[in-house]
Scaffold this motif. Structure first.
Motif, PDB file in Angstrom:
ATOM      1  N   ILE A  65       0.842  -1.201   0.000  1.00 29.46           N
ATOM      2  CA  ILE A  65       0.000   0.000   0.000  1.00 29.46           C
ATOM      3  C   ILE A  65       0.880   1.256   0.000  1.00 29.46           C
ATOM      4  O   ILE A  65       0.672   2.184  -0.794  1.00 29.46           O
ATOM      5  CB  ILE A  65      -0.974  -0.012   1.204  1.00 29.46           C
ATOM      6  N   ALA A  66       1.906   1.249   0.850  1.00 24.74           N
ATOM      7  CA  ALA A  66       2.788   2.417   0.941  1.00 24.74           C
ATOM      8  C   ALA A  66       3.474   2.684  -0.401  1.00 24.74           C
ATOM      9  O   ALA A  66       3.546   3.837  -0.857  1.00 24.74           O
ATOM     10  CB  ALA A  66       3.827   2.192   2.044  1.00 24.74           C
ATOM     11  N   GLY A 160      -5.978  -6.746   7.860  1.00 24.34           N
ATOM     12  CA  GLY A 160      -5.686  -5.345   8.144  1.00 24.34           C
ATOM     13  C   GLY A 160      -4.258  -5.139   8.617  1.00 24.34           C
ATOM     14  O   GLY A 160      -3.681  -4.105   8.390  1.00 24.34           O
ATOM     15  N   ASP A 161      -3.697  -6.099   9.292  1.00 28.01           N
ATOM     16  CA  ASP A 161      -2.303  -5.963   9.713  1.00 28.01           C
ATOM     17  C   ASP A 161      -1.584  -7.267   9.420  1.00 28.01           C
ATOM     18  O   ASP A 161      -2.171  -8.340   9.486  1.00 28.01           O
ATOM     19  CB  ASP A 161      -2.228  -5.654  11.207  1.00 28.01           C
ATOM     20  N   GLY A 224       2.539   1.607   8.706  1.00 21.73           N
ATOM     21  CA  GLY A 224       1.903   0.287   8.733  1.00 21.73           C
ATOM     22  C   GLY A 224       0.607   0.387   9.504  1.00 21.73           C
ATOM     23  O   GLY A 224       0.179   1.469   9.894  1.00 21.73           O
ATOM     24  N   SER A 225      -0.036  -0.760   9.702  1.00 23.86           N
ATOM     25  CA  SER A 225      -1.275  -0.665  10.462  1.00 23.86           C
ATOM     26  C   SER A 225      -1.221  -1.440  11.762  1.00 23.86           C
ATOM     27  O   SER A 225      -2.163  -1.437  12.522  1.00 23.86           O
ATOM     28  CB  SER A 225      -2.451  -1.110   9.607  1.00 23.86           C
ATOM     29  N   GLY A 226      -0.132  -2.137  12.036  1.00 28.44           N
ATOM     30  CA  GLY A 226      -0.092  -2.960  13.245  1.00 28.44           C
ATOM     31  C   GLY A 226       0.544  -2.231  14.411  1.00 28.44           C
ATOM     32  O   GLY A 226       1.701  -1.876  14.371  1.00 28.44           O
TER      33      GLY A 226
HETATM   34  N1  GLU Z   1      -0.767  -5.602   3.668  1.00 27.06           N
HETATM   35  C1  GLU Z   1      -0.395  -4.237   3.841  1.00 27.06           C
HETATM   36  C2  GLU Z   1       0.536  -3.780   2.730  1.00 27.06           C
HETATM   37  O1  GLU Z   1       1.141  -4.558   2.072  1.00 27.06           O
HETATM   38  C3  GLU Z   1       0.304  -3.970   5.153  1.00 27.06           C
HETATM   39  C4  GLU Z   1      -0.438  -4.320   6.399  1.00 27.06           C
HETATM   40  C5  GLU Z   1       0.330  -3.854   7.626  1.00 27.06           C
HETATM   41  O2  GLU Z   1       0.710  -2.687   7.682  1.00 27.06           O
HETATM   42  O3  GLU Z   1       0.569  -4.665   8.540  1.00 27.06           O
HETATM   43  O4  GLU Z   1       0.733  -2.619   2.501  1.00 27.06           O
END
Ligand code: GLU
Length: 379
Positions: A65-66, A160-161, A224-226
Motif C-alpha cells: 500500500i505504501a 488489516g495488519d 503500517g497498520s499494526g
Molecule cells: N498488507 C499491507 C501492505 O502490504 C500492510 C499491512 C500492515 O501494515 O501490517 O501494505
C-alpha cells in the motif's frame, strides 16, 4: 526463564527449524515512498545465510500500500479510503514482489508470491490448501513471500495488519517461530514514545491480562497498520499453536545478526503444541458470538469436559450451528473457543437448563451439549 531465553535468542537455524519473518511497511519503504533497498538487501543476505544453514524461511512482507500510494500520488499513504488502499496495493504489490524476487535471486534463491485473504485462512478447506502449498514450496527450497491480498479484501474480511497474518501463516506452515521485524524493539510496560519510564520486557512466558494491558494500538511510524495490540494478538495465535514469537527492531542494518548478537527484543514463548485442527480453531478471527458461563462450568471446562447448557448464564451475538464462538468465564476472561452445537436462538432457550430438559424445550432430541470438547480449544 533465563535458560529459555538463551535457548531462543536469535532464533538460530540450529535451534529453530522453520521461521516466519514479518517485515513491516516502515522498514521496507521510506517516508517518501521509495523502497529501502540497501536495508532490504542486508536482510535478504541474512535470510539467505539462514536458508543455507538449513532453516526454512517464509517472509511476510508489508509495504504494497505504501509503495503503490507513492506511485499513484494518493494522500495519507493510500489509506484515506478502502478503494485507495485496494488500488495502491494492486500497484505496489507488483513492485514489491519484484524487489524480493531480485534480491533472493542474487543469492541463487527462488522467491514465490502468495497473496491471501482472511477468508482463505478462516475456511478450513482453503486453509489446508494454503498449508499444503507452503509445505510444497518449502520442500522445493523456495522462499515464499506472502502478503494480504489487499486489492480484493474488503474491510470486514481483512486481516488489516500483517502481524496476525504472519502468525496465521506460521500456524499454517507449522513453523517453529515467528519473528516480527518492527520499528520498535519489543514490548514495553507502556508506550515508550509517550511514557519515558516505560520498561522493556525481554521475555513473556505466558500472555496474561497484565501483558495484554501493556499494548497500545498506535503504530509508531503511522505507515503500517499494526500497533502493539495486533502484535500481542499475533503472539497469542502463534504461541497458542506452539510457535515462539519475537518482536525485534528492524531499525538497524542486518537486524537478525544484531538480534542474535544481543540486541533487545521480546520473546513470547510458544505453548505445548495441540492438534493442528485445534490450532486452526484457536486462531480463527471471525468469532460470531459468546457464551458466558458460571464458575462450576469453568471448572468442568478446565478438566476437558464439554460445555453443557446448565452452566451457561447468558449468550451474545448471532450465530448458526457450526459457527465459532467464545466461551467467557464469570470474570470476563476468554476461556475457550469452539464450534456452536446450536444456533444462538436455540442456545438462548436452553441456557441454564439441565440436559434432560433440552429435548422437551426444543421439541426435538437434543445434542445436549452447547460446545463439544472435541470442537473446543481452551485458551
Ligand atoms: N498488507 C499491507 C501492505 O502490504 C500492510 C499491512 C500492515 O501494515 O501490517 O501494505
Amino acid at each position: 526463564m533465563v535458560a529459555d531465553l538463551s535457548e531462543l535468542t536469535g532464533f538460530l537455524p540450529g535451534k529453530v527449524r522453520s521461521l516466519v519473518v514479518k517485515v513491516g511497511s516502515a522498514l521496507l519503504v521510506d517516508g517518501d515512498g521509495t523502497v529501502r533497498r540497501d536495508w532490504l538487501a542486508g536482510l535478504v543476505t541474512e535470510l539467505a545465510a539462514r536458508r543455507a544453514a538449513g532453516q526454512a524461511i517464509i517472509v511476510v512482507s508489508s509495504g504494497a500500500i505504501a509503495l503503490g500510494a507513492r506511485w499513484l500520488g494518493l494522500a495519507k499513504g493510500g489509506r484515506a479510503t478502502l478503494e485507495d488502499a485496494q488500488a495502491a496495493a494492486a500497484v505496489g504489490q507488483i513492485a514489491l514482489s519484484q524487489v524480493w524476487a531480485d534480491l533472493f535471486a542474487s543469492h541463487d534463491l527462488t522467491a514465490a508470491q502468495m497473496l491471501v485473504t482472511l477468508g482463505d485462512l478462516e475456511d478450513r478447506r482453503r486453509y489446508l490448501n494454503a498449508s499444503a502449498t507452503l509445505e510444497r514450496l518449502l520442500g522445493l527450497g523456495v522462499v515464499p513471500v506472502i502478503n494480504e491480498n489487499d486489492s480484493v479484501a474488503t474491510e470486514e474480511i481483512r486481516f488489516g495488519d500483517n502481524d496476525r497474518l504472519a502468525a496465521r501463516i506460521g500456524q499454517a506452515a507449522r513453523a517453529d517461530a515467528v519473528l516480527l521485524l518492527s520499528d520498535i524493539d519489543g514490548l514495553y510496560t507502556a508506550n515508550p514514545h509517550r511514557h519515558a519510564d516505560a520498561a522493556h520486557i525481554p521475555f513473556v512466558p505466558r500472555i496474561d491480562g497484565a501483558i495484554a494491558a501493556m499494548a497500545d494500538a498506535d503504530s509508531a511510524s503511522g505507515m503500517g497498520s499494526g500497533g502493539m495490540i495486533s502484535k500481542i494478538e499475533a503472539a497469542r495465535i502463534a504461541t497458542g499453536a506452539g510457535a515462539h514469537l519475537a518482536i525485534v527492531s528492524g531499525r538497524v542494518d542486518a537486524p537478525l545478526g544484531a538480534w542474535a548478537a544481543g540486541a533487545r527484543g521480546t520473546i513470547f514463548k510458544g505453548a505445548a503444541r495441540r492438534g493442528a485442527r485445534k490450532d486452526w480453531l484457536a486462531g480463527r478471527l471471525t468469532v460470531k458470538g459468546a457464551i458466558m458461563i458460571d464458575a462450576g462450568a469453568a471448572t468442568a471446562l478446565s478438566k476437558g469436559r464439554s460445555l453443557l447448557p446448565a452452566g451457561v448464564t447468558s449468550t451474545s451475538g448471532t450465530y448458526a450451528r457450526g459457527d465459532v464462538i467464545d466461551v467467557v468465564g464469570p470474570d470476563g476472561a476468554r476461556l475457550a473457543r469452539g464450534l456452536a452445537e446450536y444456533d444462538s436462538a436455540d442456545a438462548a432457550r436452553i441456557i441454564g437448563r439441565r440436559s434432560e430438559d433440552v429435548a422437551q424445550l426444543l421439541g426435538e432430541p437434543g445434542r445436549a451439549v452447547l460446545v463439544h470438547r472435541n470442537h473446543m480449544v481452551l485458551l
